[in-house]
Design an enzyme around this catalytic site. Structure first.
Site, PDB file in Angstrom:
ATOM      1  N   TYR A 137       1.752  -3.341   8.279  1.00 48.61           N
ATOM      2  CA  TYR A 137       2.407  -4.225   9.253  1.00 48.61           C
ATOM      3  C   TYR A 137       1.400  -4.917  10.171  1.00 48.61           C
ATOM      4  O   TYR A 137       1.746  -5.832  10.908  1.00 48.61           O
ATOM      5  CB  TYR A 137       3.420  -3.454  10.108  1.00 48.61           C
ATOM      6  N   LYS A 171       0.710   7.035  -1.611  1.00 47.09           N
ATOM      7  CA  LYS A 171       0.722   6.665  -3.025  1.00 47.09           C
ATOM      8  C   LYS A 171      -0.721   6.681  -3.527  1.00 47.09           C
ATOM      9  O   LYS A 171      -1.270   5.642  -3.912  1.00 47.09           O
ATOM     10  CB  LYS A 171       1.355   5.277  -3.201  1.00 47.09           C
ATOM     11  N   ASP A 186       7.170   8.020  -3.377  1.00 48.89           N
ATOM     12  CA  ASP A 186       8.399   7.755  -4.140  1.00 48.89           C
ATOM     13  C   ASP A 186       9.082   9.067  -4.535  1.00 48.89           C
ATOM     14  O   ASP A 186      10.304   9.197  -4.439  1.00 48.89           O
ATOM     15  CB  ASP A 186       8.106   6.876  -5.369  1.00 48.89           C
ATOM     16  N   ASP A 217       8.629   4.063   7.768  1.00 42.71           N
ATOM     17  CA  ASP A 217       9.751   3.217   8.159  1.00 42.71           C
ATOM     18  C   ASP A 217      10.944   3.504   7.248  1.00 42.71           C
ATOM     19  O   ASP A 217      12.077   3.738   7.699  1.00 42.71           O
ATOM     20  CB  ASP A 217       9.296   1.748   8.020  1.00 42.71           C
ATOM     21  N   ASP A 252      14.321   6.301   8.037  1.00 41.90           N
ATOM     22  CA  ASP A 252      15.701   5.807   8.047  1.00 41.90           C
ATOM     23  C   ASP A 252      16.542   6.562   7.030  1.00 41.90           C
ATOM     24  O   ASP A 252      17.690   6.922   7.298  1.00 41.90           O
ATOM     25  CB  ASP A 252      15.745   4.308   7.722  1.00 41.90           C
TER      26      ASP A 252
END
Ligand code: NAD
Length: 368
Positions: free
Chosen positions: A142, A192, A225, A249, A253
């Site tokens: 970001y 990852k 993942d 993020d 959630d």
């Protein structure tokens, strides 16, 4: 010794309504537990824009940097949608996070037994769930450069850069290990590393910090993942999940919604320790300003109240008092107290924001 200081920024929409109940609870701790705070109130978001033409006045920013902890309600609302990006209410919150250098975002996903039916998962997978996601908040994709939309040949290309320095990974890893020691003593770090160099570095640094300074904490690594799959398959396997800004993020959630209503979700954002060892800290509910229910007495104050419980635990080292407050919330839910957002299919009459404050205060009294 002087009292610890709290800066309260109630903000917009339901922010002042839910914060009103938190203020009553803060007063309760002062009166009944000899735990008084010096509380100051100020403006943020649209409320600050209305008064000062900016979503965060410089004086308020200075107070936030001085305070032992900041409690924030919510910012934003339709009235401010047409404002220029630079003065939108959310910019006030972003400025606080940036200038306080709040790099470690703590998002608990905790399921109160009384609300287990709210989850989209089976009750037995979710009942008693208590996990904490630690998300790196100030770096990663970001913020990384280069970023932008560029011309390349006869088409455009959108670019963002995932970038982490060793010191950025080091400090957020430490915050996760410290937290784990106060909980179940387990950290699962997610990245990852199979396809991203930044993930390889992340894994190396987390392992190094662990081996050097936190060998007593159980550490595992997981590809993000797979982490997402495991969160919905068997969430109770986790204690603390440590991850970067982007994966955090999404995973936070996802984990939060395992437990039901937005009105129940607290958060904390921590920065580097001050001279007295306390980290700079901002506590806020995950929800927004909920313009659709503002002013109707329908807002659930629990997310904001549990954010104050996090402040007790992480800024003021009052873990027992934090537990007292969390148990009071648990008790009123078990007794059937429900604001409108917590009404299940069985129906019933919801209680108001203030009534939820009343029953939690009564449960606190009963805990003495
Ligand atoms: P929201 O979180 O405000 O509301 C989403 C839905 O959840 C609404 O139906 C709302 O009524 C309900 N809800 C939220 N909190 C509740 C509570 N405590 N009790 C009962 N119901 C609750 O999200 P939104 O509608 O997408 O955004 C509204 C405004 O809030 C926008 O201006 C947005 O930018 C802002 N926002 C601010 C923050 C923040 O301050 N951190 C976070 C998210 C959104």
């Amino acid at each position: 010794m002087s009292n610890p200081t709290l800066l309260i920024l109630a903000g917009d929409g339901i922010g002042p309504e839910v914060m009103g109940q938190v203020t009553r609870i803060i007063d309760w701790f002062g009166e009944k537990r000899d735990l008084a705070f010096d509380v100051e109130h100020d403006l943020v978001g649209g409320a600050a824009y209305d008064k000062h033409g900016t979503p965060l006045h410089d004086d308020t920013m200075a107070k936030a940097l001085e305070a032992d902890a900041v409690l924030l309600g919510a910012v934003g609302g339709p009235k401010y949608d047409a404002l220029d990006f630079s003065v939108k209410p959310e910019r006030g919150l972003l400025r606080l996070r940036k200038e306080m250098d709040l790099f470690s975002n703590l998002r608990p996903a905790q399921c109160f037994d009384a609300l287990a039916d709210f989850s989209s998962l089976k009750k037995e997978l979710i009942a008693g769930l208590d996990i904490m996601i630690v998300r790196e908040l100030t770096s990663g994709v970001y913020f990384g450069e280069p970023r932008g939309i560029f011309e390349e040949g006869n088409e455009r290309v959108g670019i963002n850069t995932q970038r982490y320095t060793e010191s950025e990974i080091d400090r957020v890893a430490r915050s996760a290990f410290e937290l784990a020691r106060r909980r179940g003593n387990k950290v699962c770090s997610m990245e990852k590393a199979n396809v991203m160099e930044s993930g390889i570095l992340w894994r190396e640094v987390v392992q190094r910090v662990h081996d050097a300074d936190y060998p007593d904490v159980e550490l595992s690594h997981m590809y993000a993942d797979n982490g997402a799959m495991q969160l919905v398959r068997a969430p109770k396997q986790f204690d603390v999940i440590l991850t970067d800004n982007l994966f955090g993020d999404i995973l936070s959630d996802c984990a939060a919604m395992l437990t039901g209503s937005l009105g129940m979700l607290p958060s904390a954002s921590l920065g580097a320790p001050n001279a007295d060892g306390r980290p700079k800290a901002l506590y806020e509910p995950v929800h927004g300003s909920a313009p659709d229910i503002t002013g109707q007495g329908k807002a659930n104050p629990i997310a904001c109240i549990l954010s104050f419980a996090m402040a007790l635990r992480y800024s003021f080292d009052q873990g027992e008092e934090a537990t007292r407050l969390e148990k009071a919330v648990e008790k009123v839910l078990a007794d059937g107290a429900r604001t409108a957002d917590l009404m299940g299919e069985e129906g019933g009459t919801p209680i108001s924001t203030t009534e939820m404050g009343d029953v939690i205060l009564a449960a606190l009294d009963a805990s003495l």
